[in-house]
Design an enzyme around this catalytic site. Structure first.
Site, mmCIF file in Angstrom:
data_model
loop_
_atom_site.group_PDB
_atom_site.id
_atom_site.type_symbol
_atom_site.label_atom_id
_atom_site.label_comp_id
_atom_site.label_asym_id
_atom_site.label_seq_id
_atom_site.Cartn_x
_atom_site.Cartn_y
_atom_site.Cartn_z
ATOM 1 C CB THR A 34 29.033 17.330 1.262
ATOM 2 O OG1 THR A 34 29.048 18.378 2.201
ATOM 3 C CG2 THR A 34 30.362 17.257 0.553
ATOM 4 N NE ARG A 37 32.026 24.085 9.689
ATOM 5 C CZ ARG A 37 31.748 23.089 8.861
ATOM 6 N NH1 ARG A 37 31.469 23.326 7.603
ATOM 7 N NH2 ARG A 37 31.748 21.847 9.294
ATOM 8 C CG ASP A 54 34.970 17.330 6.041
ATOM 9 O OD1 ASP A 54 33.987 18.096 6.164
ATOM 10 O OD2 ASP A 54 34.892 16.217 5.493
ATOM 11 C CB THR A 82 29.674 13.520 2.883
ATOM 12 O OG1 THR A 82 28.586 14.343 3.324
ATOM 13 C CG2 THR A 82 29.234 12.066 2.817
HETATM 14 N N1 ASP Z 1 31.465 17.846 5.582
HETATM 15 C C1 ASP Z 1 30.710 19.029 5.288
HETATM 16 C C2 ASP Z 1 31.150 20.123 6.210
HETATM 17 O O1 ASP Z 1 31.330 19.892 7.388
HETATM 18 C C3 ASP Z 1 29.235 18.824 5.422
HETATM 19 C C4 ASP Z 1 28.708 17.600 4.716
HETATM 20 O O2 ASP Z 1 29.445 16.704 4.370
HETATM 21 O O3 ASP Z 1 27.508 17.542 4.461
HETATM 22 O O4 ASP Z 1 31.291 21.231 5.768
#
Ligand code: ASP
Length: 356
Positions: free
Chosen positions: A223, A251, A254, A274
């Site tokens: 992310t 789905r 966050d 992230t």
């Molecule tokens: N937080 C992100 C999610 O769960 C994934 C990530 O931060 O890489 O969608």
């Protein structure tokens, strides 16, 4: 002086004293005076390109150079905007679009694949001056989801739009939509195949242990996010992602959830998260950091470590945050092996990091 007069004087002092104490209450609501605060010189920007099992031994020199170069390009662009008097919101948006356009990160082009071999993108942005926010979830044709999140904040009466409705809004606002194939990268597609193969043979089928498996965990991050303080003392934060590889059933993690993936408040700080989204939602990570500062009066660094090193792992989650406070202090906190990250202060001092 009569006894009554003395008594009235004492009551007067008491009332005055209690009013004074009131002014020490935390300022958690929008206030005019929060908008212009610093001396016009202090500003800063901090970014991440995802946290996770990022180990030096698994990284080629050329890939490491490519990551660092892209982080530097993105942060310099945002820094330039701030240096020239642009707003924190402008800096955050521009910086994130540069990372969204790069196939290196799990956002925009290069987003991870869902179980159904599609790319579903989430993004959010928040303005610390007004506590306004905008977010989109599950969009499949918007080239730069962070721009759409900004439009939701500025041009709609809502905070969060999802799926087809978000794309109809995008079209109405004149956004150019791309074919879903624009987001394809072979590397991310291969990750999905690897996970699916593993799932077939070794994992249960309800999708629960699938997310706990090390191989799957290693491929789910990437992310991008940014937090900035501008010369007017305004804070902003934004986050953009493709979510987690092999995600199903529309789905949503966050990243588009205000308070979990993104939060900004001029009274405290701006945060972009992230990590393993399910846990970041449950811990309300970004808002919790701000709330700890606000209610406990602790520093940004202390608040970020409390949440990332204690609260999130206690639930079983992992990941990190980048954050900047109203005085330009930053915290880049993570509990994973690495987090792509960079910071630039008002003097232009640049820090870029990947590993612990
Ligand atoms: N937080 C992100 C999610 O769960 C994934 C990530 O931060 O890489 O969608």
């Amino acid at each position: 002086m009569t006894k009554i007069k003395i008594l009235m004087l004492l009551i007067g002092f008491f009332v005055l004293f209690s009013c004074k104490n009131d002014s020490k209450l935390p300022e958690n609501t929008y206030k005019e005076e929060n908008i212009v605060k610093n001396n016009g010189e202090n500003f800063g920007i901090v970014i991440h390109g995802g946290a996770g099992t990022i180990l030096k031994e698994n990284m080629s020199d050329s890939l490491e150079i490519a990551y660092k170069a892209k982080l530097e390009e993105a942060i310099r662009e945002g820094h330039e905007i701030l240096k020239n008097g642009g707003t924190a919101l402008e800096a955050v948006t521009k910086t994130i679009t540069i990372m969204e356009d790069s196939p290196l990160f799990n956002a925009g082009k290069g987003a991870v694949f869902t179980h159904e071999k599609t790319n579903e993108l989430d993004a959010s942005i928040m303005d610390g001056a007004t506590l306004n926010a905008g977010a989109v979830a599950g969009v499949t044709r918007v080239k730069n989801p962070i721009d759409l999140a900004l439009a939701v904040m500025n041009d709609s009466p809502h905070v969060m739009l999802s799926g087809k409705g978000a794309e109809t809004f995008a079209e109405e606002k004149g956004f150019q939509l791309v074919d879903p194939s624009y987001f394809f990268t072979q590397k991310r597609f291969n990750s999905l195949q690897r996970i699916k193969d593993k799932e077939k043979t070794e994992l249960d089928h309800d999708g629960k242990t699938a997310f706990a498996d090390p191989i799957i965990k290693a491929s789910k991050f990437g992310t991008v996010g940014c937090a900035a303080l501008d010369k007017n003392g305004n804070l902003a934060a934004g986050t953009s992602t493709g979510g987690m590889t092999n995600k199903r059933w529309n789905r949503i993690g966050d990243s588009p959830v205000i308070g979990a993936g993104t939060y900004a408040n001029n009274a405290t700080c701006a945060v972009s998260s992230t990590g393993w989204g399910e846990y970041f939602i449950r811990a309300m990570v970004a808002h919790d950091i701000s709330a700890l500062m606000e209610y406990k009066g602790i520093s940004l660094q202390e608040a970020a470590s409390e949440v990332i090193q204690k609260k999130v792992p206690a639930l079983g989650g992992d990941g990190g945050v980048v954050s900047i406070d109203k005085d330009g202090n930053v915290a880049m906190e993570f509990n994973t092996a690495g987090m792509y990250r960079a910071h630039m202060d008002a003097e232009g001092k640049l820090f870029i990091g990947i590993y612990k």
